[in-house]
Design a protein around this motif. Structure first.
Motif, PDB file in Angstrom:
ATOM      1  N   SER A 150       0.821  -1.149  -0.178  1.00 56.41           N
ATOM      2  CA  SER A 150      -0.059  -0.033   0.105  1.00 56.41           C
ATOM      3  C   SER A 150       1.056   1.249  -0.063  1.00 56.41           C
ATOM      4  O   SER A 150       2.011   1.389   0.724  1.00 56.41           O
ATOM      5  N   PRO A 151       0.239   2.410  -0.874  1.00 59.73           N
ATOM      6  CA  PRO A 151       1.630   3.371  -0.996  1.00 59.73           C
ATOM      7  C   PRO A 151       1.572   4.026   0.405  1.00 59.73           C
ATOM      8  O   PRO A 151       2.549   4.601   0.786  1.00 59.73           O
ATOM      9  N   ASP A 156      -4.743   4.452   0.102  1.00 64.03           N
ATOM     10  CA  ASP A 156      -4.115   5.405  -1.167  1.00 64.03           C
ATOM     11  C   ASP A 156      -3.599   6.821  -0.654  1.00 64.03           C
ATOM     12  O   ASP A 156      -2.787   7.376  -1.419  1.00 64.03           O
ATOM     13  N   LYS A 157      -4.046   7.030   0.341  1.00 65.95           N
ATOM     14  CA  LYS A 157      -3.884   8.496   0.834  1.00 65.95           C
ATOM     15  C   LYS A 157      -3.102   8.585   2.298  1.00 65.95           C
ATOM     16  O   LYS A 157      -3.120   7.834   2.980  1.00 65.95           O
TER      17      LYS A 157
END
Ligand code: GSH
Length: 236
Positions: A150-151, A156-157
């Motif tokens: 996961s980034p 994603d945030k």
């Protein structure tokens, strides 16, 4: 309308609050509480944080203490747009909360004990040093595994969960001589988020009395002092 005063000092827990305020673009006044002079134990300050630690905020008459509570308060009240948080009630919010709690109950206490026994203690304990180093490193591995899939920690945030963990990774090389490159996904995440303007501004609050080189020199002396002691010898 926000009427915020931040009581803080240049430490990872303090930076969690200043970075959150900067990322949200909120106006605030920063008051330095010098923990080296024990200012956090003064009567007037204990009315703001009964636990006698930084950070704390006053928003009008509302006090908020504990860095995690401050981050949740600020985002729930002032981040309707979701700049650095997910909306309560969503699955992503629950993920954000889980990673945030892992920081306040896990990495924060474990790494700060590693700092204590490696640099600041009055007695040398190989057992304590090893225990808290290992636990800190184990938690970095947990973050690394998550960041491989996961980034950001909550999805994603970039959120307050990332801010909370990030500030501890910034001091690990200087204080503990830990090389973050050991964890490639964690290292890549650090490089990515340290470029953020809010992050840079928040890390400058309050204006430190010591420069980075002086801090590095002081902690090096602290490690040498511990190294010169015999195991478990007390210098109290
Ligand atoms: N759980 C607290 C920890 C706060 C804390 O330990 N702050 C440190 C500085 S990083 C402090 O004020 N230490 C001085 C003291 O506890 O007397 C939080 O997350 O806000």
């Amino acid at each position: 309308m926000a009427d915020i005063t931040l009581y803080t000092f240049g430490t990872p827990n303090g930076f969690k609050a200043s970075i959150t305020l900067e990322e949200l673009g909120l106006p605030y006044k920063a008051v330095e509480i010098d923990i080296l002079k024990k200012e956090q134990k003064q009567d007037w300050y204990l009315k703001i944080n009964p636990n006698g630690a930084i950070p704390a905020i006053l928003d009008g008459n509302q006090r908020v203490f504990e860095s995690g509570a401050i981050m949740l308060y600020l985002t729930q009240k002032y981040d309707a747009e979701g700049k650095i948080s997910y909306a309560p009630g969503t699955p992503e919010y629950t993920e954000q909360l889980s990673w945030l709690m892992l920081q306040v109950g896990g990495l924060g206490p474990m790494q700060s004990q590693a700092h204590h026994f490696r640099v600041f203690a009055n007695a040398r304990s190989e057992y304590a040093i090893e225990r808290y180093y290992n636990e800190t490193k184990r938690l970095y591995s947990v973050l690394d595994s998550r960041l491989k899939e996961s980034p950001y920690l909550a999805g994603d945030k970039y959120t307050i969960a990332d801010i909370a963990h990030f500030v501890w990774t910034t001091v690990a090389p200087t204080i503990l001589e830990i090389d973050i490159s050991e964890w490639p996904a964690l290292k890549e995440w650090v490089e990515r988020i340290k470029q953020r303007e809010g992050m840079k501004k928040g890390l400058g609050v309050p204006k430190s009395a010591f420069g980075a080189e002086e801090i590095a020199e002081r902690v090096k002396k602290g490690r040498a002092r511990i190294d010169a002691m015999t195991n478990t010898e007390s210098q109290v």
